[in-house]
Design an enzyme around this catalytic site. Structure first.
Site, mmCIF file in Angstrom:
data_model
loop_
_atom_site.group_PDB
_atom_site.id
_atom_site.type_symbol
_atom_site.label_atom_id
_atom_site.label_comp_id
_atom_site.label_asym_id
_atom_site.label_seq_id
_atom_site.Cartn_x
_atom_site.Cartn_y
_atom_site.Cartn_z
ATOM 1 N N ARG A 247 24.846 39.397 6.323
ATOM 2 C CA ARG A 247 25.632 39.007 7.312
ATOM 3 C C ARG A 247 26.739 37.925 6.722
ATOM 4 O O ARG A 247 27.859 37.784 7.565
ATOM 5 C CB ARG A 247 24.956 38.632 8.507
ATOM 6 C CG ARG A 247 24.331 39.776 9.270
ATOM 7 C CD ARG A 247 23.379 39.252 10.245
ATOM 8 N NE ARG A 247 22.097 39.368 9.851
ATOM 9 C CZ ARG A 247 21.020 38.624 10.490
ATOM 10 N NH1 ARG A 247 21.023 38.069 11.612
ATOM 11 N NH2 ARG A 247 19.994 38.526 10.098
ATOM 12 N N GLU A 284 12.147 33.370 7.430
ATOM 13 C CA GLU A 284 11.499 33.142 8.658
ATOM 14 C C GLU A 284 10.463 34.161 8.994
ATOM 15 O O GLU A 284 9.482 33.808 9.632
ATOM 16 C CB GLU A 284 12.621 32.819 9.905
ATOM 17 C CG GLU A 284 11.814 32.385 11.291
ATOM 18 C CD GLU A 284 12.858 32.523 12.527
ATOM 19 O OE1 GLU A 284 14.120 33.186 12.060
ATOM 20 O OE2 GLU A 284 12.752 32.301 13.395
HETATM 21 O O1 PRP Z 1 17.233 30.142 7.090
HETATM 22 P P1 PRP Z 1 16.366 31.249 6.768
HETATM 23 O O2 PRP Z 1 15.105 31.137 7.219
HETATM 24 O O3 PRP Z 1 16.534 31.566 5.253
HETATM 25 O O4 PRP Z 1 17.002 32.686 7.352
HETATM 26 C C1 PRP Z 1 18.543 32.687 7.519
HETATM 27 C C2 PRP Z 1 18.534 34.229 6.718
HETATM 28 O O5 PRP Z 1 18.021 35.042 7.819
HETATM 29 C C3 PRP Z 1 18.963 36.218 7.796
HETATM 30 O O6 PRP Z 1 18.973 37.124 6.846
HETATM 31 P P2 PRP Z 1 17.964 38.228 6.690
HETATM 32 O O7 PRP Z 1 17.350 37.983 5.378
HETATM 33 O O8 PRP Z 1 17.520 38.688 7.729
HETATM 34 O O9 PRP Z 1 19.143 39.400 6.055
HETATM 35 P P3 PRP Z 1 20.201 40.083 6.629
HETATM 36 O O10 PRP Z 1 21.424 39.105 6.689
HETATM 37 O O11 PRP Z 1 20.620 41.140 5.615
HETATM 38 O O12 PRP Z 1 19.843 40.813 7.952
HETATM 39 C C4 PRP Z 1 20.288 35.409 7.912
HETATM 40 O O13 PRP Z 1 21.285 36.109 8.044
HETATM 41 C C5 PRP Z 1 20.292 34.367 7.036
HETATM 42 O O14 PRP Z 1 20.675 34.991 5.885
HETATM 43 N N1 ADE Z 2 16.039 33.900 14.773
HETATM 44 C C1 ADE Z 2 16.767 34.797 13.927
HETATM 45 N N2 ADE Z 2 18.136 35.465 14.433
HETATM 46 C C2 ADE Z 2 18.765 36.047 13.751
HETATM 47 N N3 ADE Z 2 18.856 36.160 12.327
HETATM 48 C C3 ADE Z 2 17.957 35.372 11.681
HETATM 49 N N4 ADE Z 2 17.373 34.888 10.532
HETATM 50 C C4 ADE Z 2 16.666 34.515 10.413
HETATM 51 N N5 ADE Z 2 15.954 34.127 11.918
HETATM 52 C C5 ADE Z 2 16.967 34.448 12.431
#
Ligand code: PRP
Ligand code: ADE
Length: 360
Positions: A247, A284
């Site tokens: 994202r 997370e």
């Molecule tokens: O602070 P954190 O606990 O590390 O979480 C944050 C990350 O989690 C989500 O990405 P995700 O890994 O879900 O990947 P995505 O963007 O491909 O959905 C979000 O876009 C961040 O990159």
């Molecule tokens: N709560 C949340 N919502 C959206 N993206 C996330 N990535 C990690 N935690 C998230």
């Protein structure tokens, strides 16, 4: 010259003069002030801008809040968004805080008819008085504006004082829409387009979905405006915006474009060709591995890392570690959404961090 052109020249002065960083932290190496209660005042020895805490504090917008503390801090000058009135063009509209020196009014070089009339595709005129390739205050070189082919008939100003431009009648009272109101409006647009989904992707997680934000062009533009304004006033020079898979890829490239700089992807493992640096980290809801191409940045280059959201901070921390391995300087980690309860920003330690929206 159409009204508005002068205003934007002056905006540059105001941005240059605004030394306050509205980040929750100081800069690299600087100790964090009171858990993010203050922003540092780097480079120009400005006093710190104070800010309120709150479930949702709106970054720049808050600093602009009418009567807000930062407006009263000596030395603070609010950046004026595109299209707003120059400080000297209308007595008292943007009153200078006590003790500050008003920027000297600039008499811009004459813009040829048609050039100052809002030819910028974004609806602003910000290139008009900076000139093609002119250094943006503090370092960036701006991309050549689309209308650079108009040279001669409509060449952009080069900063050479020319004859005093004729004054156009001012637009009506609509211009009273202040900088603060504009920032708050932008922030409201962004906030309204973030949708919560309980128990996604796993039970117990409240997922903050930015899909509606991507779908709404006005809200998305407001987002990029806010991030651009923040970075322009915070950092005189940025080499790259780095974005996190996936994202962060939606926000990073348009932001980098606005700033006239490049974008570097930091990807999930196995997606990038050639030599890479990689690191694994906890999420997370799970585990993952990030990667960057070894030649993505040069040692010493200044990078801002962007993502949509900071939760535990594991992803952002991993990205910072990759930058460290490449010997790049992380100026700031920048996200739209911060989940405060997870305390991810603490994991970043002294690395400056900024979020537009905060949720518990
Ligand atoms: O602070 P954190 O606990 O590390 O979480 C944050 C990350 O989690 C989500 O990405 P995700 O890994 O879900 O990947 P995505 O963007 O491909 O959905 C979000 O876009 C961040 O990159
Ligand atoms: N709560 C949340 N919502 C959206 N993206 C996330 N990535 C990690 N935690 C998230």
């Amino acid at each position: 010259m159409p009204w508005g052109t002068r205003a934007l020249c002056t905006r540059e002065l105001r941005l240059r003069a605004w030394g306050c960083q509205s980040s929750t932290h100081g800069r690299i190496g600087a100790p964090r002030a009171g858990g993010g209660a203050q922003c540092s005042a780097p480079r120009h020895t400005r006093p710190p801008c104070t800010r309120d805490s709150g479930a949702l504090y709106p970054g720049i917008a808050e600093l602009h809040a009418p009567g807000g503390p930062a407006l009263h801090a000596p030395g603070y000058q609010s950046p004026v968004p595109r299209g707003t009135r120059a400080p000297h063009a209308g007595a008292g509209r943007f009153a200078m805080p006590w003790g500050t020196r008003a920027p000297r009014p600039v008499v811009p070089a004459p813009c040829a008819p048609g050039v100052g009339g809002g030819l910028c595709a974004r609806g602003c005129q910000s290139f008009v008085c900076r000139g093609v390739g002119a250094p943006y205050p503090g370092g960036h070189r701006l991309p050549a504006p689309r209308w650079s082919g108009l040279r001669g008939a409509g060449a952009p100003c080069r900063g050479v004082p020319g004859p005093r431009p004729r004054r156009e009648p001012r637009p009506p009272a609509r211009a009273a829409h202040s900088a603060a109101a504009m920032s708050e409006e932008r922030l409201r647009r962004v906030r309204d387009r973030v949708r919560p989904f309980p128990d996604f992707p796993v039970p117990g997680v409240l997922f903050r979905d930015i899909s509606p934000l991507l779908k709404d062009p006005a809200a998305f533009r407001a987002l990029i405006d806010l991030l651009e304004d923040h970075l322009r006033v915070s950092f005189p020079h940025i080499d790259f915006i780095a974005g996190l898979d996936s994202r962060g890829f939606l926000i990073g490239p348009p932001l980098a474009q606005r700033l006239g700089i490049g974008f570097v992807p930091i990807r999930k493992k196995g997606k990038l060709p050639g030599p890479t640096e990689s690191i694994s980290y906890a999420l997370e809801y799970g585990k993952a591995e990030l990667e960057i191409q070894s030649d993505a940045v040069e040692p010493g280059q200044k990078v801002v890392i962007v993502d949509d959201l900071l939760a535990t901070g594991g992803t952002m921390c991993a990205a910072c570690e990759l930058m460290k391995r490449l010997k790049a300087e992380v100026l700031e980690c920048l996200v739209i959404i911060e989940l405060k309860l997870l305390k991810g920003s603490e994991k970043l330690k002294s690395i400056p961090f900024y979020s537009l929206l905060q949720y518990d």
